[in-house]
Write an enzyme that holds these catalytic residues in place. Structure first.
Site, PDB file in Angstrom:
ATOM      1  N   GLY A 163       0.792  -1.222   0.000  1.00 33.89           N
ATOM      2  CA  GLY A 163       0.000   0.000   0.000  1.00 33.89           C
ATOM      3  C   GLY A 163       0.823   1.271   0.000  1.00 33.89           C
TER       4      GLY A 163
ATOM      5  CB  VAL B  81       6.152  -5.200   2.474  1.00 34.05           C
ATOM      6  CG1 VAL B  81       7.469  -4.436   2.425  1.00 34.05           C
ATOM      7  CG2 VAL B  81       6.215  -6.324   3.484  1.00 34.05           C
ATOM      8  CE  LYS B  82       2.235  -9.143   5.626  1.00 32.34           C
ATOM      9  NZ  LYS B  82       3.675  -9.220   5.966  1.00 32.34           N
ATOM     10  CB  THR B  83      -2.713  -5.429   0.577  1.00 31.54           C
ATOM     11  OG1 THR B  83      -2.182  -6.626   0.029  1.00 31.54           O
ATOM     12  CG2 THR B  83      -3.653  -4.781  -0.437  1.00 31.54           C
TER      13      THR B  83
END
Ligand SMILES: *Cc1c(COP(=O)(O)O)cnc(C)c1O
Length: 399
Positions: free
Chosen positions: A3, A185-187
């Protein structure tokens, strides 16, 4: 994913709200905060997004797994069944509680195999953790059935599958407890952060207390609160929650971009003989955060990765020799390298790792290639990438 690629004025506005009133903590300071409760607002948004009655924000996805298990009473000497293919956080979170991770094979969904789960159940088993790897999911009905018939908790680690669904239900909302990460680093990201979601009110109250030193959060005088049980500090800050609040509102936009990019790449590889795709259980819809496919063997996957590199195709991996995500290189776990003493029970409980082999997992992971789907790619860039990927794979498989 991730994201952060699309940070905008929306994130900046939420963070500035927090800085403008100066209350960086999620609890207390009611007078100073001028109505800003970013963590609370984010919990409300996440409850809607994940169709769950209760959400407890915490400081990371790893903390979410520990808090979820602790909230349901899993602790010293209990066995938690988990997959061989996951992030190291899975066994860390289990061992933090003095519990024993019992690793079992994955199947072609890249999640835990229900048959392997059933075979690993002992009188000490308390929970089964399904890790929804790389934007998709395990065989949820079968896993639920195994857990129900053995009276085990089903805990979902949906950190890598934010926005994916199974039979219309968001991943993370299907088990007794679901865990999310909003790391960088996640959505959707908070910078650092995580969440436990559940429909069980008791687990939620436990999570609320446990993640904040056991505080009961009753009344408006933090100093006067009682401690129904021991807790710890896994709090999220208002600054982190503020970023997440802007990001979660953009999740539908992010998923749509991931789907577009994924579909272009997948269509380009669909008709290459020798390429097969990971199984998505019927009724499942991926988050499209990754495209995963299998090649005929390990050698082919290695050659394709090399060919990708030569052609400038980045963000694709084979996890067979990866020390973050696959059992083969988790030597610190196998050798019990620990800064502090580990209990006898856990030591004995992990002896199986000296000898146990995971041929079924090896057969999938050695042939698998996992490609991150980025949000910032333009459609032209994706089309160019798709062509290069298809060419690279064909050149390896036809040689
Ligand atoms: C990222 C991740 C975690 C851990 O989340 P952190 O917020 O980095 O602690 C746990 N499980 C899986 C599958 C993950 O991908």
């Amino acid at each position: 994913m991730p994201g952060f690629e699309l940070f905008s004025d929306l994130e900046r506005k939420e963070v500035n709200d927090v800085l403008d009133n100066g209350v960086l903590m999620r609890y207390g300071f009611d007078g100073m905060r001028k109505g800003h409760w970013k963590a609370k607002e984010l919990e409300t948004e996440l409850a809607t997004t994940f169709k769950s009655n209760h959400v407890q924000l915490v400081s990371s996805g790893t903390a979410a797994v520990s808090v979820a298990l602790a909230s349901a009473g899993v602790g010293a000497g209990d066995e938690v069944i988990m997959p061989t293919f996951t992030f190291v956080a899975s066994f860390e979170a289990i061992m933090m509680l003095g519990a024993i991770p019992v690793l079992v094979d994955i199947d072609d969904t890249l999640s835990v195999d229900p048959k392997a789960v059933e075979a690993a159940i002992t009188p000490k088993t308390k929970a089964v953790m399904v890790v929804q790897m790389c934007g998709s999911m395990g065989h949820m009905d079968a896993l639920k059935q195994v857990c129900d018939s053995h009276h085990l908790l089903l805990v979902e680690d949906a950190c890598q599958a934010i926005g994916a669904t199974y039979k219309g239900e968001p991943l993370g909302s299907i088990g007794d407890l679901g865990c999310f990460s909003f790391d960088f680093v996640k959505t959707i990201t908070c910078g650092e952060g995580g969440a436990v979601v559940t429909n069980n009110k008791d687990y939620y109250i436990n999570a609320d207390h446990y993640s904040d030193h056991g505080h009961d959060h009753i009344g408006s005088d933090r100093g006067a609160e009682t401690h129904p049980a021991l807790g710890y500090n896994f709090r999220i800050s208002e600054l982190h929650a503020a970023v997440g609040l802007a990001q979660v509102r953009r999740l539908p936009e992010f998923i749509a971009i991931q789907k577009r990019n994924y579909t272009i790449l997948r269509n380009a590889l669909e008709n290459i003989s020798g390429v097969t795709f990971r199984t998505v259980p019927e009724g499942g819809v991926e988050s499209y955060a990754f495209l995963n496919f299998f090649l005929p063997n390990y050698e082919a996957s290695q050659k394709v990765i090399t060919e990708f590199k030569n052609n400038g195709v980045d963000a694709c991996w084979n996890y067979f020799d990866n020390n973050w995500h696959y059992i083969r290189k988790w030597n610190h776990l196998k050798d019990l390298k620990s800064l502090m003493p580990i209990s006898k029970e856990v030591k004995q409980g992990l002896e199986y790792l000296q000898t146990k082999t995971f041929e079924q997992s090896d057969s999938y992971i050695s042939r698998n290639i996992s490609c991150l789907i980025k949000l910032s790619w333009t459609e032209d860039e994706v089309r160019e990438r798709a062509e290069k990927m298809a060419e690279s794979i064909r050149s390896v498989l036809n040689s």
